[in-house]
Every structure is written in C-alpha cells, then in structure tokens.
Design an enzyme around this catalytic site. Structure first.
Site, PDB file in Angstrom:
ATOM      1  N   ASP A   1      -4.150  15.759   5.490  1.00 60.13           N
ATOM      2  CA  ASP A   1      -4.474  14.836   4.357  1.00 60.13           C
ATOM      3  C   ASP A   1      -5.964  14.810   3.432  1.00 60.13           C
ATOM      4  O   ASP A   1      -6.955  14.180   3.364  1.00 60.13           O
ATOM      5  CB  ASP A   1      -5.082  13.257   4.440  1.00 60.13           C
ATOM      6  CG  ASP A   1      -3.657  12.798   4.612  1.00 60.13           C
ATOM      7  OD1 ASP A   1      -2.571  13.421   4.844  1.00 60.13           O
ATOM      8  OD2 ASP A   1      -2.897  11.747   5.658  1.00 60.13           O
ATOM      9  N   GLU A   2      -6.091  16.640   4.012  1.00 61.67           N
ATOM     10  CA  GLU A   2      -7.456  17.213   3.265  1.00 61.67           C
ATOM     11  C   GLU A   2      -7.942  18.353   2.421  1.00 61.67           C
ATOM     12  O   GLU A   2      -8.251  18.850   1.905  1.00 61.67           O
ATOM     13  CB  GLU A   2      -8.594  17.332   3.995  1.00 61.67           C
ATOM     14  CG  GLU A   2      -8.919  16.106   4.848  1.00 61.67           C
ATOM     15  CD  GLU A   2     -10.114  16.543   5.830  1.00 61.67           C
ATOM     16  OE1 GLU A   2     -10.677  17.772   6.075  1.00 61.67           O
ATOM     17  OE2 GLU A   2     -10.532  15.604   7.074  1.00 61.67           O
TER      18      GLU A   2
END
EC number: 3.5.1.10
Length: 294
Positions: A226-227
């Site tokens: 999620d980055e």
C-alpha cells in the site's frame, strides 16, 4: 485521420516543446492536445502530446525520424496509436462492486480497454464474467501454493498478452518478484485515503479515530504494501453517527470511481512515474465519451 499520442520524459532544458512541435509539423501532423510539466525538484521534464497524422504517416516512420531529436535531448519516448485498446486482466476476490463497475464502463465504451481475462481466488463472480463473454480463471491461493498460484496468474498474463493488471479488490498480497516483474503495470484500489490507514481493515481504523472524511486511493503496486505511487484519490464526508458498516457501504462508490479514473489515466498514457510519485496529466477532449448509453 490516424490519431496518435507521444509521451516524453527527459532532463529539463530549453527548447524541448518547440523541437517536438516543429518535428510533428514537419511530418504533416496536427497537435490536438498537449500537456507538460517541468519538475524543478528533480530536474525532470514530462510531456504528452495528442496529434493527428494529416498526411498518413505511420508509427514506424514517426518513431525512426524522432530518434535523432530524442538523442539530442536524452529523451525516453514512446509513440502510441490511440485507436488500439490496452489488454487488461482484472483480479477480484469477494467484493464485486469495482469489478461490476468496470464491466459496465467497458460494456458501454466509457472505458476503452480489452478485458482479456478475469482472475479470482473464489468462484463468486464466475457467472457474471462468463455472461460478458470474458474468460474466467479461478486460481486458489494458500500459503502453501502461493508460488505456483502466481506462476499460473503470470501464465494467463503472458498467454493473453495483457499490458495491465487491475486489482479490483483482490485480497491477496502479491510477491515481491511479481511486483518487480510487472512494475508500473499493476494498479490497485485501496479502500482508504492513504497513507493514513493501511492493511485489511482501514474503515475500522478510520472509525476508531473518528475521522470526518473517508476515501479511496488507487496506486501502482510495489513490494511495499500500500505504498506504491498514487494515481488517483477521492473522499466522501461522514459523521459521528455512522457505523463502521456505513463507512464500508459509503466507500464502495468512491472506490469504484477512483479505480476507474486511475485506469482511464493509465490506458491513455497520462500517468508518468516520477520517483515515488506520479505526474498525471488531464484527459484529452473527448476521451471520456461513451460509445453507447447502456
């Protein structure tokens, strides 16, 4: 007339825009839309140009002639035929709102892509997908068989010639190897306004913090969960009176819209990777038009 797009990334310097415009004019091309961004922090220059070939020039000729100019400015460049639809594999688990939204947009021509396969680790949406005459692949994923399952997924991608994987609420973490192999070609929808709430239950985290805005984030997938570089985001307002389940329900529409907009930007080559960030240019006139209404 054939419509093309040219995307360019290079070090920032004087004369790039003029050189590109002059080249296209000399080749009998008419520019219909143009966007550029000069990043002062990194020294990088980004440009996307839509144009029509009024003298019938084809891509190989345009590409070959552009090589000298590209070398002069140290450009990474690509010419694209805007009539060609990108081949896409959609992956989904048990939340079907994003998949159904994408199928509808695809069916009416609002999202001009070629969906070559849908992959799921469950059978929930087999009938929906098959009824759209799209191949459906159920590939179960466990801790024990994950390498083999990912090999099957990549085989589908290879066999179909897919250029893009869309994770439409696919609730499995991809391996570092797959993320690296498909770098810049996997788009995820995260049901949270990143980077505040990560992981599997962001709405619960948001509820516990008493947030007043919830949202969704679409980003490229990287090995860091999620980055990845963010492509598109949006939000919706909530109040203290709403429950975690309300958050989930309200978030569905935002997720579907954000994912569709991110895909639209990617397939029209409007997204440029810029380190850990992205440059996303506005849509060209007419690119949101649908072929039919329903």
């Amino acid at each position: 007339m054939t419509k093309y797009a040219l995307t360019v990334t290079c070090p920032s310097t004087r004369g790039i825009v003029a050189a590109i415009a002059n080249y296209l004019a000399d080749k009998g091309c008419n520019i219909t839309d143009s966007s550029q961004f000069d990043d002062k922090q990194t020294g990088n220059f980004f440009m996307r140009v839509s144009f029509s070939s009024e003298q019938g020039k084809e891509l190989p000729e345009l590409e070959e002639g552009f090589g000298g100019l590209a070398g002069e400015f140290d450009m990474d460049f690509t010419f694209h035929d805007e009539s060609e639809k990108m081949k896409v594999v959609i992956m989904v688990s048990r939340f079907g709102h994003c998949l159904n939204d994408l199928l509808y947009r695809w069916r009416i021509g609002a999202l001009p892509i070629d969906i070559v396969a849908v992959i799921s680790n469950h059978m929930d949406y087999q009938k929906v997908v098959v009824n759209h005459d799209i191949p459906f692949h159920c590939i179960k994923v466990t801790k024990e068989n994950k390498p083999q399952a990912e090999a099957q997924i990549m085989q589908v991608v290879t066999d179909t010639g897919a250029d893009l994987i869309v994770l439409a609420r696919y609730m499995q973490i991809l391996s570092d190897e797959m993320c690296q192999k498909m770098s810049g070609r996997i788009i995820n929808i995260h049901h949270s306004f990143l980077p505040s709430f990560k992981g599997a239950n962001p709405y619960k985290q948001a509820f516990e913090r008493g947030v007043k805005l919830i949202g969704a984030t679409s980003h490229y997938v990287t090995a860091d969960l999620d980055e990845g570089p963010i492509i598109e985001q949006d939000i919706i307002r909530v109040t203290h009176a709403q429950s975690p389940d309300d958050y989930v329900s309200l978030g569905r529409d935002v997720e579907a819209q954000v994912l569709a907009r991110a895909i639209h930007a990617h397939i029209h080559r409007r997204v440029f990777l810029n380190g850990n960030k992205t440059v996303v240019f506005p849509a060209s006139p007419g690119s949101y038009a649908s072929e039919r209404m329903g």
